[in-house]
Motif scaffolding. Sequence first.
Motif, PDB file in Angstrom:
ATOM      1  N   UNK A 171      29.693  24.547 -73.843  1.00 36.46           N
ATOM      2  CA  UNK A 171      28.427  25.011 -73.276  1.00 36.46           C
ATOM      3  C   UNK A 171      28.451  26.491 -72.905  1.00 36.46           C
ATOM      4  N   UNK A 172      29.632  27.082 -72.771  1.00 35.49           N
ATOM      5  CA  UNK A 172      29.721  28.496 -72.421  1.00 35.49           C
ATOM      6  C   UNK A 172      29.806  29.423 -73.616  1.00 35.49           C
TER       7      UNK A 172
ATOM      8  N   UNK B 247      24.075  16.547 -67.171  1.00 36.05           N
ATOM      9  CA  UNK B 247      23.586  15.817 -68.344  1.00 36.05           C
ATOM     10  C   UNK B 247      22.893  16.764 -69.324  1.00 36.05           C
ATOM     11  N   UNK B 248      22.122  17.717 -68.800  1.00 34.04           N
ATOM     12  CA  UNK B 248      21.460  18.695 -69.675  1.00 34.04           C
ATOM     13  C   UNK B 248      22.482  19.552 -70.414  1.00 34.04           C
ATOM     14  N   UNK B 249      23.519  19.990 -69.706  1.00 35.19           N
ATOM     15  CA  UNK B 249      24.563  20.785 -70.361  1.00 35.19           C
ATOM     16  C   UNK B 249      25.323  19.963 -71.400  1.00 35.19           C
ATOM     17  N   UNK B 250      25.556  18.712 -71.092  1.00 34.32           N
ATOM     18  CA  UNK B 250      26.224  17.838 -72.063  1.00 34.32           C
ATOM     19  C   UNK B 250      25.352  17.653 -73.305  1.00 34.32           C
TER      20      UNK B 250
ATOM     21  N   UNK C 287      20.436  16.192 -58.672  1.00 29.74           N
ATOM     22  CA  UNK C 287      20.223  17.468 -59.347  1.00 29.74           C
ATOM     23  C   UNK C 287      21.489  17.900 -60.086  1.00 29.74           C
ATOM     24  N   UNK C 288      22.630  17.764 -59.440  1.00 29.33           N
ATOM     25  CA  UNK C 288      23.893  18.138 -60.084  1.00 29.33           C
ATOM     26  C   UNK C 288      24.167  17.274 -61.321  1.00 29.33           C
ATOM     27  N   UNK C 289      23.930  15.966 -61.201  1.00 29.06           N
ATOM     28  CA  UNK C 289      24.122  15.070 -62.348  1.00 29.06           C
ATOM     29  C   UNK C 289      23.134  15.401 -63.469  1.00 29.06           C
TER      30      UNK C 289
END
Length: 145
Positions: free
Chosen positions: A61-62, A126-129, A120-122
């Motif tokens: 993702x980075x 999930x969006x990054x995954x 929010x963290x999850x």
Amino acid sequence: MHSVNARSPNVPRGRGARLAVPAAVLAAVAGAFAYVGAVDPNEPGHYPVCPLLHLTGLYCPGCGGLRSAHAVVHGDLLAALQANAPAVVGYAGFAALWTVWVIRAVRGGPPLRIDPPPVLLWSLGALLLAFTVVRNLPFGGWLHP
């Protein structure tokens, strides 16, 4: 015995003291962006290679984050978004939070406390995954840095 010089957390501090940490954070971030703006990550040899990309050929993702920062410094928002859209969202989020932090410090209000709910963290995870998975699938080539 308590020290005579110990400052109580309830004692008001001057504006300069309240702005010292936000100013230091801004200086560090501006320095990092200035370096990435001056040393082009599109040219090989200046930055380490992503270990995941090097070992597996998969984009993390980075991947593209430095190219994205370089494009932001040079005012090319479309290239920044193409290199790594979540990074651009992160830069904007940092700028917004830093601005709120400084406004609170100037006004003498309570310090900024960031305490996001777990959902929010999850959700962000999930969006990054999902971003990572899609950018590595054949139809996600448009998300490659």
